[in-house]
Design an enzyme around this catalytic site. Structure first.
Site, PDB file in Angstrom:
ATOM      1  N   TYR A 358       4.536   4.444  14.468  1.00  0.00           N
ATOM      2  CA  TYR A 358       5.548   3.591  13.329  1.00  0.00           C
ATOM      3  C   TYR A 358       5.779   5.137  13.590  1.00  0.00           C
ATOM      4  O   TYR A 358       5.982   6.330  13.387  1.00  0.00           O
ATOM      5  CB  TYR A 358       4.524   3.549  12.276  1.00  0.00           C
ATOM      6  N   GLU A 433       1.071  -7.273 -13.311  1.00  0.00           N
ATOM      7  CA  GLU A 433       1.796  -8.251 -12.698  1.00  0.00           C
ATOM      8  C   GLU A 433       2.808  -8.562 -13.046  1.00  0.00           C
ATOM      9  O   GLU A 433       3.918  -8.909 -13.120  1.00  0.00           O
ATOM     10  CB  GLU A 433       1.523 -10.352 -13.645  1.00  0.00           C
TER      11      GLU A 433
END
Length: 458
Positions: A358, A433
């Protein structure tokens, strides 16, 4: 949705040096004192609606994330996840293309007004990791990876990335007539790489036309990060993640008895000298004031018996850089160093870099400066400059094709020390969350603000 209690984290050393943290604190302080930059007029009119729609979609985002977390899929195996995404986007009225780079999904929504094309990316794949969190939706999935049966877990937050972008898709679709531009969503497989150095993920999506018809003017992406608390948004201009290159070194000697080393060529000794020689490249041969680099040898294998000098030695490791010129230079010098050291002892050596490496992820400086005020205006969040990281990310290839901005979204609950949180790829990696809504607002606001600014400048 009920909030989950985060498991007690295992302590680990802090990732940032005190000097770097001090610089970050100064930067954040300067941002706090700077006068706020007003939002584009077109975007301001949409802010109340954005807030309302995000509040409405947040329970869905949490539910999607839990569902995807419970059913993780490895790279190029994300069939269930892709089907969930595609069905959602089609129902919202997006033009959807499936099967891009095996399981990827590309979707386009044309706004009601002319303007630029904004691309948004989420990666979908999980990792071959056995989950150790006691969650009601913990993964018990298993799959085949590199010919072996493995446990599977979303240990890097990609489940959250998918759910966030699904939420962004719904918010933007509900405002379609007001959007001054086009949105292109890319749900990408195989960010965590594939076995046997197979090329996939972002590069394969691009090769299969993910950026074609229409071509994006900019691309935005995000990553949930345990090293930041919920509500913190980390960014920086220039390199933000490193290149990631895997290398192998093969050393050829000549086998002999361990009692008579002069009768052969010892690849273990030559290999040991090569390991030390490679370390002098980063420390003595590159300009360390430009960008840092990391060169690590992680495996060294040779021999079958204590009293036999073998024919061969094999090593492997990773190279991390932030500059393409430095990356190419170090690769070249690694090959020359290994070959010359081996020749000096009567052997040979070859350095091989896997094709699936990458590039460094580089945030476009102009785009980052342009969008920093947008990050600073996100309700309940704090934008801050962060140090570059040594992890790799194939968002880099999208950012090579269009100006890109990649940001980090804090995922450790407020009140807990994010520097002691379990890192990404840990079997105990935990996502607060509450961070999901921050992610939805971040990508939505970046999109709307950029469209408004680009449209008003014409």
């Amino acid at each position: 949705m009920p909030k989950l209690r985060r498991p007690r984290p295992r302590l680990r050393p802090t990732a940032c040096l005190p000097a770097v943290l001090a610089l970050c604190a100064l930067a954040a302080s300067a941002q706090d004192k700077a006068p706020p930059v007003p939002a584009p007029v077109q975007a301001q009119a949409m802010y109340p609606l954005i807030a309302e729609r995000i509040k409405a979609v947040e329970p869905k985002v949490i539910a999607w994330r839990r569902d995807i977390h419970q059913h993780p899929e490895l790279g190029n195996q994300e069939k269930r996840t892709a089907a969930l995404v595609a069905a959602h986007l089609k129902a919202l009225g997006y033009e959807v293309r499936e099967g891009v780079a095996v399981t990827g999904v590309v979707a386009t929504l044309k706004g009601g007004k002319p303007g630029p094309v904004v691309a948004l990316r989420a990666d979908m794949d999980a990792l071959p990791v056995k989950e150790q969190l006691d969650l009601p939706f913990a993964s018990k999935a298993r799959a085949t990876w590199a010919g072996k049966e493995v446990d599977v877990m979303h240990a890097c937050g990609h489940d959250g990335h998918v759910a966030i972008l699904m939420g962004v898709a719904e918010v933007l679709a509900s405002m379609k007539d007001q959007l001054p531009g086009t949105v292109k969503l890319m749900f990408q497989p195989a960010e965590e790489k594939l076995p046997n150095a197979e090329i996939g993920g972002a590069r394969r999506m691009l090769a299969e036309g993910a950026f074609d018809a229409p071509k994006p003017d900019v691309v935005f992406g995000l990553h949930l990060a345990s090293g930041l608390n919920t509500g913190e948004i980390g960014y920086k201009a220039g390199p933000i993640t490193a290149s990631s290159d895997t290398f192998k070194v093969s050393v050829k000697g000549r086998q002999t008895h361990g009692s008579m080393p002069w009768s052969g060529v010892d690849p273990i000794v030559l290999g040991s000298q090569i390991v030390l020689g490679l370390q002098t490249i980063a420390s003595r041969q590159v300009n360390v004031t430009k960008e840092p680099s990391v060169l690590s040898v992680g495996t060294f294998n040779a021999g079958t018996r204590y009293n036999i000098i073998p024919d061969n030695a094999e090593m492997s490791g990773t190279l991390r850089t932030y500059d393409e010129g430095m990356r190419a230079f170090i690769m070249k010098r690694m090959g020359e160093t290994a070959e010359h050291i081996a020749q000096s002892g009567g052997g040979t050596a070859h350095v091989h870099f896997e094709a699936d490496g990458y590039a460094p992820t580089i945030n476009d400086a102009k785009l980052t400066e342009q969008m920093t005020p947008s990050l600073s205006r996100i309700p309940g969040a704090k934008a801050m400059v962060i140090p570059k990281g040594t992890g790799g990310e194939d968002f880099s290839f999208f950012a090579q094709k269009a100006p890109g901005l990649f940001v980090m979204i804090g995922a450790t609950p407020v009140g807990q020390d994010a520097q002691k949180a379990e890192p990404n790829h840990s079997p105990r990696f935990f996502v607060d969350e509450a961070s999901l809504a921050v992610g939805v607002r971040t990508l939505t606001q970046l999109s709307v603000d950029y469209m408004a600014m680009a449209s008003s400048s014409k």
